[in-house]
Design a protein around this motif. Structure first.
Motif, PDB file in Angstrom:
ATOM      1  N   TYR A 111      -0.123   2.578  10.568  1.00 47.52           N
ATOM      2  CA  TYR A 111      -0.189   2.637   8.908  1.00 47.52           C
ATOM      3  C   TYR A 111      -1.032   1.366   8.602  1.00 47.52           C
ATOM      4  O   TYR A 111      -1.957   1.418   7.672  1.00 47.52           O
ATOM      5  CB  TYR A 111       1.258   2.823   8.272  1.00 47.52           C
ATOM      6  CG  TYR A 111       1.053   2.934   7.122  1.00 47.52           C
ATOM      7  CD1 TYR A 111       1.055   4.104   6.497  1.00 47.52           C
ATOM      8  CD2 TYR A 111       1.329   1.881   6.220  1.00 47.52           C
ATOM      9  CE1 TYR A 111       0.905   4.425   5.333  1.00 47.52           C
ATOM     10  CE2 TYR A 111       1.090   1.908   4.570  1.00 47.52           C
ATOM     11  CZ  TYR A 111       1.026   3.428   4.191  1.00 47.52           C
ATOM     12  OH  TYR A 111       0.942   3.431   2.940  1.00 47.52           O
ATOM     13  N   GLU A 127       2.256   1.531  -3.270  1.00 49.27           N
ATOM     14  CA  GLU A 127       1.022   2.128  -4.513  1.00 49.27           C
ATOM     15  C   GLU A 127       0.716   3.708  -4.110  1.00 49.27           C
ATOM     16  O   GLU A 127       0.512   4.532  -4.917  1.00 49.27           O
ATOM     17  CB  GLU A 127      -0.294   1.186  -4.029  1.00 49.27           C
ATOM     18  CG  GLU A 127      -1.461   1.803  -4.656  1.00 49.27           C
ATOM     19  CD  GLU A 127      -2.697   0.960  -4.713  1.00 49.27           C
ATOM     20  OE1 GLU A 127      -2.973   0.206  -5.253  1.00 49.27           O
ATOM     21  OE2 GLU A 127      -3.104   1.192  -3.458  1.00 49.27           O
ATOM     22  N   GLU A 128       0.938   4.150  -2.653  1.00 48.17           N
ATOM     23  CA  GLU A 128       0.728   5.576  -2.488  1.00 48.17           C
ATOM     24  C   GLU A 128       2.007   6.377  -2.905  1.00 48.17           C
ATOM     25  O   GLU A 128       1.895   7.434  -2.711  1.00 48.17           O
ATOM     26  CB  GLU A 128       0.493   5.693  -1.190  1.00 48.17           C
ATOM     27  CG  GLU A 128      -0.757   5.158  -0.532  1.00 48.17           C
ATOM     28  CD  GLU A 128      -1.138   5.172   0.891  1.00 48.17           C
ATOM     29  OE1 GLU A 128      -0.286   5.309   1.739  1.00 48.17           O
ATOM     30  OE2 GLU A 128      -2.141   4.769   1.320  1.00 48.17           O
ATOM     31  N   GLY A 146      -4.565   1.884   6.877  1.00 49.52           N
ATOM     32  CA  GLY A 146      -4.485   1.349   5.427  1.00 49.52           C
ATOM     33  C   GLY A 146      -4.965   0.089   5.045  1.00 49.52           C
ATOM     34  O   GLY A 146      -5.619  -0.117   4.059  1.00 49.52           O
ATOM     35  N   LEU A 195       0.760  -1.191   0.017  1.00 48.14           N
ATOM     36  CA  LEU A 195       0.041   0.072   0.092  1.00 48.14           C
ATOM     37  C   LEU A 195       0.926   1.234   0.003  1.00 48.14           C
ATOM     38  O   LEU A 195       0.577   2.226  -0.704  1.00 48.14           O
ATOM     39  CB  LEU A 195      -1.011   0.002   1.373  1.00 48.14           C
ATOM     40  CG  LEU A 195      -2.085  -0.947   1.350  1.00 48.14           C
ATOM     41  CD1 LEU A 195      -2.967  -0.992   2.478  1.00 48.14           C
ATOM     42  CD2 LEU A 195      -3.078  -0.420   0.139  1.00 48.14           C
ATOM     43  N   ALA A 196       1.888   1.268   0.707  1.00 45.14           N
ATOM     44  CA  ALA A 196       2.835   2.234   0.796  1.00 45.14           C
ATOM     45  C   ALA A 196       3.619   2.651  -0.789  1.00 45.14           C
ATOM     46  O   ALA A 196       3.946   3.399  -1.083  1.00 45.14           O
ATOM     47  CB  ALA A 196       3.926   2.137   1.921  1.00 45.14           C
TER      48      ALA A 196
END
Length: 160
Positions: free
Chosen positions: A121, A54-55, A125, A51-52
């Motif tokens: 996080y 992707e962000e 997330g 996710l990190a």
């Protein structure tokens, strides 16, 4: 005999499980019971780290871990660090070494980039959006997740 019937025979105090199929989810035991799930932590943490990525907070090919290693190497157990040590036991990509220390290192990199504790996080997330309300990271990002079968069904269903 189904897989769930087989685990019901294990000689332990508590057994619970789930079988996810196209026809639905079949469960056994107290599926809301919380367990220390040890290394099943790693796929959940890896999804949080992705996710990190992707962000845009981190990149898989950014330097991370021992010299010559990247975040990708840490996640794929190819950084050379040992199970419980950040010392390089082998050169990068020489051999895969199952490593909780690598996951701890990767989680710290995400925490630094995000400006918040990795467990927060991960919760905000991934766990919260999936409704994984009984899941929490307590300690190591390599083996410190507490969860239930109900929550792991939600995670596995998302992966599927």
């Amino acid at each position: 005999m189904s897989a769930l019937e087989k685990i019901s025979q294990w000689p332990v105090d508590n057994v619970s499980g789930a079988l996810i199929s196209p026809g639905g989810v079949e469960t056994l035991g107290e599926t809301a019971r919380e367990y220390d799930i040890k290394s099943v932590t790693k796929p959940v943490v890896a999804m949080g780290i992705m996710l990190a990525v992707e962000e845009g907070a981190v990149e898989l090919d950014q330097p991370a871990g021992p010299e010559g290693s990247t975040l990708r190497h840490l996640l794929s157990h190819a950084s050379g660090v040992d199970f419980d040590s950040r010392e390089a036991k082998r050169p990068v990509e020489d051999r895969r070494i199952y490593s909780s220390a690598g996951y701890e290192w990767a989680a710290e990199i995400v925490a630094d980039a995000a400006g918040m504790a990795f467990e927060d996080y991960l919760h905000e997330g991934l766990l919260k959006p999936l409704g994984m309300n009984s899941t929490r990271l307590e300690g190591s990002a390599g083996h410190g997740l507490i969860s239930s079968v109900d929550d792991l069904v939600k995670f596995a269903s998302e992966v599927l």
